[in-house]
Scaffold this active site. Sequence first.
Site, PDB file in Angstrom:
ATOM      1  N   TYR B 185     -61.618 -78.445  72.079  1.00 46.67           N
ATOM      2  CA  TYR B 185     -62.654 -77.525  71.582  1.00 46.67           C
ATOM      3  C   TYR B 185     -62.084 -76.704  70.430  1.00 46.67           C
ATOM      4  O   TYR B 185     -61.037 -76.063  70.570  1.00 46.67           O
ATOM      5  CB  TYR B 185     -63.117 -76.610  72.723  1.00 46.67           C
ATOM      6  CG  TYR B 185     -64.188 -75.638  72.332  1.00 46.67           C
ATOM      7  CD1 TYR B 185     -65.524 -76.021  72.285  1.00 46.67           C
ATOM      8  CD2 TYR B 185     -63.867 -74.319  72.001  1.00 46.67           C
ATOM      9  CE1 TYR B 185     -66.516 -75.122  71.925  1.00 46.67           C
ATOM     10  CE2 TYR B 185     -64.859 -73.415  71.636  1.00 46.67           C
ATOM     11  CZ  TYR B 185     -66.179 -73.819  71.603  1.00 46.67           C
ATOM     12  OH  TYR B 185     -67.145 -72.914  71.239  1.00 46.67           O
ATOM     13  N   TYR B 235     -71.019 -79.270  65.453  1.00 43.94           N
ATOM     14  CA  TYR B 235     -70.826 -78.359  66.579  1.00 43.94           C
ATOM     15  C   TYR B 235     -71.844 -78.632  67.675  1.00 43.94           C
ATOM     16  O   TYR B 235     -73.014 -78.294  67.538  1.00 43.94           O
ATOM     17  CB  TYR B 235     -70.931 -76.892  66.125  1.00 43.94           C
ATOM     18  CG  TYR B 235     -70.595 -75.942  67.252  1.00 43.94           C
ATOM     19  CD1 TYR B 235     -69.287 -75.567  67.498  1.00 43.94           C
ATOM     20  CD2 TYR B 235     -71.583 -75.449  68.104  1.00 43.94           C
ATOM     21  CE1 TYR B 235     -68.966 -74.723  68.561  1.00 43.94           C
ATOM     22  CE2 TYR B 235     -71.272 -74.614  69.162  1.00 43.94           C
ATOM     23  CZ  TYR B 235     -69.964 -74.254  69.385  1.00 43.94           C
ATOM     24  OH  TYR B 235     -69.641 -73.427  70.434  1.00 43.94           O
TER      25      TYR B 235
END
Lengths: 134, 290
Positions: B185, B235
Amino acid sequence: MEYNKPLPKLNADSKPFWSGCREHELRFQKCNKCGLIRWPPSIICPKCHSRDVQWIVASGRGKVYSFVVYHIAYQPAFKDDLPYTVAIVELEEGPHLLTNIVNCSPDDVSCDMPVKVMWDDVTEEFSLPKFEPA
Amino acid sequence: MLDAGLCNYVVISYGHNAFSSDSMMKMLMDFGGDDGVFGQFGAASGYAMAARRAMHTFHTGPETWKHIAVGERKWANLNPRAMMYKRKMTFEDYYNSRPLVEPFRLYDNCLMTDGGRAIVITTEERARDLKHRPAVIMGMGQHNTATAVNYSTHLAGPTGAKKSGEMALSMAEITLDDIDACEIYDCFTYTVEINLQSYGFFGPGEGEDWLKGGTIEPGGRMPLNTSGGQLSEAYFMGLTSLSEAAMQLMGRCGDRQLGPETNTKAPEIILCSDSGGVSRCHSSFILRRG
Ligand SMILES: [Zn+2]
């Protein structure tokens, strides 16, 4: 001129802190059982779960724990302040407080730098605790 | 739920028009409580605060982060679905990008994307009959350090990656040495560094040495965020990393496929992560080729 930046949203827990700021005092809760001076305000002690508490007045001295420098105004009211410094100040008494470093160029701010409180009387109701080099 | 027979297939999905609407910014502006009183807004603020404390505590900063921004961009340049597919980035471009919330520059920040991603989970038995060879979950772990940035006294880490990584490795019965690639992430460049460090890939402050020389790039010894990640592909929260890990293990990644195509090891095991609330919660997943 009207103050157009966000103001603190008061609740039963935070009201004594902001009332203290109006008197130019940094007031924090101190646990009567274990002695922890805590922030943010809460009805029970996060360390020992006691509800027995008193409010103390902090010295206003501390050091910069960390800081960031804004080159972008996410809210238009901050545009004239660019570049401005937001910091977390570690007070002598322990609490970490989010604030601004003022009277100091962002280039001259560093972690662990000693600072002291100054008061920005932004409205009739609110004084904001900001910090400057000690 | 799958093992208990309560359901046969689970879909995990994410979709958002974050780029063309103001909903993501609104959400980020609202979750800071009274922080806005002092001009502290958005997700960059908390991570930048953590990154600055890290710079004070161990060796890190733009000279380390540039390897992450540029390395991920090289993967995006191989991925036609990536928002930054056609845009190359050099170290010079990185240094020249404008400061936003220092210590972060523009290229330390992730993208905002219109789009979505979904994965389907089922039992190994059912997966055997499907068209594609599956990716198998070997291990997972979650650890929530819980302290908010403003009150944290351990802002320079380690993050929840440490304990959640140990849990996932232990469940998978492997060590870090068995990991062939990572999908981490990456809301900011620094997020990747602090989580790799917390997993134990390198010691505090050794990130620059570990990253330099193209470690995470095509041809590197530890390929990372091989779609371009959230910095350069898109994203989609945790699904950017999880979907890419699964696709790589299935061998469905085209020009960016790990293996001979990109002069990297054909992956058997990939570590993925997701984190939230400015390092307040962290999940780790270890997937293997089915
Ligand atoms: Zn107590």
